[in-house]
Design an enzyme around this catalytic site. Structure first.
Site, PDB file in Angstrom:
ATOM      1  N   HIS A  33       6.785   7.503  -7.392  1.00  0.00           N
ATOM      2  CA  HIS A  33       5.513   8.688  -7.329  1.00  0.00           C
ATOM      3  C   HIS A  33       4.372   7.009  -7.761  1.00  0.00           C
ATOM      4  O   HIS A  33       4.478   6.698  -7.380  1.00  0.00           O
ATOM      5  CB  HIS A  33       5.484   8.261  -9.163  1.00  0.00           C
ATOM      6  CG  HIS A  33       5.945   7.422  -9.931  1.00  0.00           C
ATOM      7  ND1 HIS A  33       4.825   6.525  -9.910  1.00  0.00           N
ATOM      8  CD2 HIS A  33       6.720   6.926 -10.926  1.00  0.00           C
ATOM      9  CE1 HIS A  33       5.360   5.757 -11.288  1.00  0.00           C
ATOM     10  NE2 HIS A  33       6.825   5.749 -11.069  1.00  0.00           N
TER      11      HIS A  33
ATOM     12  N   ASP B  11       6.300  -0.042  -8.940  1.00  0.00           N
ATOM     13  CA  ASP B  11       6.816   0.850 -10.009  1.00  0.00           C
ATOM     14  C   ASP B  11       5.963   1.706  -9.680  1.00  0.00           C
ATOM     15  O   ASP B  11       4.296   1.852 -10.339  1.00  0.00           O
ATOM     16  CB  ASP B  11       7.308   0.097 -11.160  1.00  0.00           C
ATOM     17  CG  ASP B  11       7.128   1.378 -11.980  1.00  0.00           C
ATOM     18  OD1 ASP B  11       7.415   3.259 -11.694  1.00  0.00           O
ATOM     19  OD2 ASP B  11       7.363   1.409 -13.458  1.00  0.00           O
TER      20      ASP B  11
ATOM     21  N   GLU C 102       3.190   9.699 -13.335  1.00  0.00           N
ATOM     22  CA  GLU C 102       5.070   9.460 -13.979  1.00  0.00           C
ATOM     23  C   GLU C 102       4.818   9.296 -15.184  1.00  0.00           C
ATOM     24  O   GLU C 102       5.594   9.245 -16.043  1.00  0.00           O
ATOM     25  CB  GLU C 102       5.944   8.646 -12.518  1.00  0.00           C
ATOM     26  CG  GLU C 102       7.135   9.371 -13.318  1.00  0.00           C
ATOM     27  CD  GLU C 102       7.393   7.759 -14.237  1.00  0.00           C
ATOM     28  OE1 GLU C 102       8.756   8.202 -14.663  1.00  0.00           O
ATOM     29  OE2 GLU C 102       6.759   6.310 -14.152  1.00  0.00           O
ATOM     30  N   GLU C 103       3.566   8.069 -15.001  1.00  0.00           N
ATOM     31  CA  GLU C 103       3.544   7.044 -15.631  1.00  0.00           C
ATOM     32  C   GLU C 103       3.122   7.633 -17.318  1.00  0.00           C
ATOM     33  O   GLU C 103       3.917   7.029 -18.581  1.00  0.00           O
ATOM     34  CB  GLU C 103       2.741   5.766 -16.088  1.00  0.00           C
ATOM     35  CG  GLU C 103       3.412   5.668 -14.850  1.00  0.00           C
ATOM     36  CD  GLU C 103       5.062   4.286 -14.915  1.00  0.00           C
ATOM     37  OE1 GLU C 103       5.331   4.446 -15.951  1.00  0.00           O
ATOM     38  OE2 GLU C 103       4.955   4.131 -14.160  1.00  0.00           O
TER      39      GLU C 103
ATOM     40  N   ASP D 221      13.069   5.317  -7.708  1.00  0.00           N
ATOM     41  CA  ASP D 221      11.851   4.258  -8.311  1.00  0.00           C
ATOM     42  C   ASP D 221      12.559   3.623  -9.539  1.00  0.00           C
ATOM     43  O   ASP D 221      12.429   3.455 -11.400  1.00  0.00           O
ATOM     44  CB  ASP D 221      11.756   5.629  -9.828  1.00  0.00           C
ATOM     45  CG  ASP D 221       9.838   5.507 -11.152  1.00  0.00           C
ATOM     46  OD1 ASP D 221       9.756   4.794 -10.711  1.00  0.00           O
ATOM     47  OD2 ASP D 221      10.112   6.810 -11.917  1.00  0.00           O
TER      48      ASP D 221
ATOM     49  N   HIS E 131       5.865  -3.302 -15.962  1.00  0.00           N
ATOM     50  CA  HIS E 131       4.939  -2.363 -16.020  1.00  0.00           C
ATOM     51  C   HIS E 131       3.752  -3.823 -16.719  1.00  0.00           C
ATOM     52  O   HIS E 131       2.720  -3.759 -17.612  1.00  0.00           O
ATOM     53  CB  HIS E 131       4.562  -1.923 -17.765  1.00  0.00           C
ATOM     54  CG  HIS E 131       5.635  -0.447 -17.297  1.00  0.00           C
ATOM     55  ND1 HIS E 131       5.947   0.579 -18.111  1.00  0.00           N
ATOM     56  CD2 HIS E 131       5.831   0.044 -16.018  1.00  0.00           C
ATOM     57  CE1 HIS E 131       5.667   1.399 -17.679  1.00  0.00           C
ATOM     58  NE2 HIS E 131       6.820   1.541 -15.802  1.00  0.00           N
TER      59      HIS E 131
HETATM   60 ZN   LIG Z   1       8.463   4.621 -12.363  1.00  0.00          ZN
END
Ligand SMILES: [Zn+2]
Length: 455
Positions: A276, A288, A322-323, A348, A418
């Site tokens: 993504h 990510d 995606e997030e 991912d 994140h």
């Molecule tokens: Zn991800």
């Protein structure tokens, strides 16, 4: 048509011999060993993928849905895919949520003053302009919150829940605000969902529920959550001042970005692979999931560079959102519902040392991809296990498309996930190269097999 007998029999067995020597006759997977080795050699000969990932994440930074950075990054990918000579390079519109963090802070006011490193959770509402100052109730679980429901009214609830595994611990990030609001809390905080911490807050998606008041929801660090818990255990009064200016703007248009090598015999049959494009609005989204997009993209570029012409189409896709919504994956499945997808592959989980793949599909298909996996044993990435896929390919898989997720050494993934620490330096150029090799081998072999992978 009638045929003479003896000669065709001889010719037939000759033809069989010739065919057996060609790649893939009757799903002769082993015939692909040489080409798999060429792909692995080419992928691991340099650090091109790591360099390209650096161009993406240093050049554009974090790429939250709705941000200009994401759209600029997508434009850049389109230009680069064209320059690579991929075919059918284009973007496909998907409407995505547009949440903006704004200024935010959390301050421990009692029993002593301290500025608490924090990150609002994606989708959270703001506090009033002056912030929310309230006494804190620390709980270790939803059950404890239920048991202490009477103490939660008017408080800021802090969920101090140790990381066990992502699926379990993330429940407090996702559903914490709803649980806290149900018992009358004015805001909720979580201990960051992280398996290790150096005072880093970690963001991520959260949700509200119809009929339950929307209260601000944010993450503080593992260290501070534990400290506040200890303070409560000592009987100290804890007060926090939380200020958040987050807003949710109207949905905005973004794009799934893609390019391909069109199949030489069955262009209408597709092996799709990708990751993504979007990330959270912190760090660089290198792990990510910039790495996932670039690994898949470099895999396709390498297949092309080696002059391979797969029977079926191989398409690399950078999905969006995606997030915080999954709009890109859903839109792709809808836009391409008429195509026959033979296999969908997603990366991912970070492009750390690859170990193999998780696979969801029929027994016959599992047998084939397991045999393809053996080519990857020389880079220790040959383990194919049952069960696997990815959030972006989920909607495709729900329609019966076999799905695969790249499995890597995930030891460090939730240290950085994140957070501001999801940056390029956390990745190793050789490991990224091996991820490219793994994706390239599986995508090419499955796209070129004489018969499509059975469902
Ligand atoms: Zn991800």
């Amino acid at each position: 048509m009638q045929r003479p007998r003896a000669l065709p029999a001889l010719f037939g067995s000759l033809a069989l011999l010739v065919f057996a020597a060609l790649p893939g006759a009757a799903q002769d997977v082993d015939a692909y060993r040489d080409v798999a080795n060429r792909l692995i050699d080419a992928a691991t000969a340099n650090h091109d993928a790591y360099a390209r990932l650096g161009d993406l994440v240093d050049g554009f930074g974090s790429r939250l849905s709705g941000s200009t950075a994401l759209e600029n990054a997508i434009d850049w990918v389109l230009r680069e895919m064209e320059a690579d000579g991929l075919q059918n390079v284009h973007g496909e519109t998907a409407m995505v949520p547009h949440w903006v963090r704004g200024e935010e802070s959390a301050e421990l006011v009692l029993p002593r003053h301290r500025k608490l490193p924090m990150l609002g959770l994606g989708g959270s509402v703001a506090t009033p302009p002056g912030g929310i100052r309230a006494q804190v109730l620390v709980v270790g679980s939803f059950d404890e919150l239920t048991a202490r429901a009477d103490d939660a009214r008017g408080r800021i609830v802090l969920f101090d829940v140790p990381f066990t595994n992502y699926g379990e611990t993330v429940q407090y990030r996702t559903n914490g605000a709803v649980a806290a609001a149900r018992v009358g809390a004015v805001a909720s905080l979580i201990r960051s969902v992280a398996s290790a911490s150096m005072q880093s807050p970690h963001t991520g998606a959260m949700r509200y529920e119809e009929g339950v008041p929307k209260i601000p929801h944010a993450a503080i660090t593992v260290e501070d959550a534990q400290m506040l818990h200890r303070m409560q255990d000592r009987g100290e009064r804890i007060e926090v001042l939380l200020k958040m200016q987050a807003q949710t703007l109207p949905d905005s248009p973004s794009r799934n970005v893609m390019g391909e090598i069109t199949g030489s015999e069955h262009p209408e049959e597709v092996v799709v692979l990708g990751g993504h494009m979007d990330s959270w609005d912190v760090g660089q989204g290198a792990m990510d999931d910039g790495g996932g997009v670039v690994a898949a993209w470099e895999a396709v570029r390498l297949i092309k560079e080696l002059g391979l012409k797969p029977r079926r189409t191989i398409r690399v896709v950078g999905w969006v959102n995606e997030e915080n919504g999954g709009a890109g994956g859903r839109q792709y499945a809808a836009d391409h519902a008429d195509e026959k997808h033979v296999l969908a592959i997603e990366s991912d989980g970070g492009v750390f040392a690859p170990q193999g793949f998780g696979f969801t599909g029929s027994d016959a298909a599992f047998d084939i991809v397991s045999r393809v996996g053996r080519f990857l044993e020389r880079i220790d990435a040959g383990t194919v296990t049952r069960g696997g896929g990815g959030a972006d390919i989920g909607p495709l898989m729900q329609t019966g498309v076999p799905g695969m997720g790249l499995e890597v050494d995930g030891t460090r993934y939730f240290w950085y996930h994140h957070s501001d620490a999801d940056t390029l330096d956390k990745l190793d150029p050789d490991e990224v190269a091996r991820c490219v090799a793994a994706m390239a081998v599986v995508a090419y072999v499955v796209a070129d097999l004489p018969e499509a992978l059975s469902r």
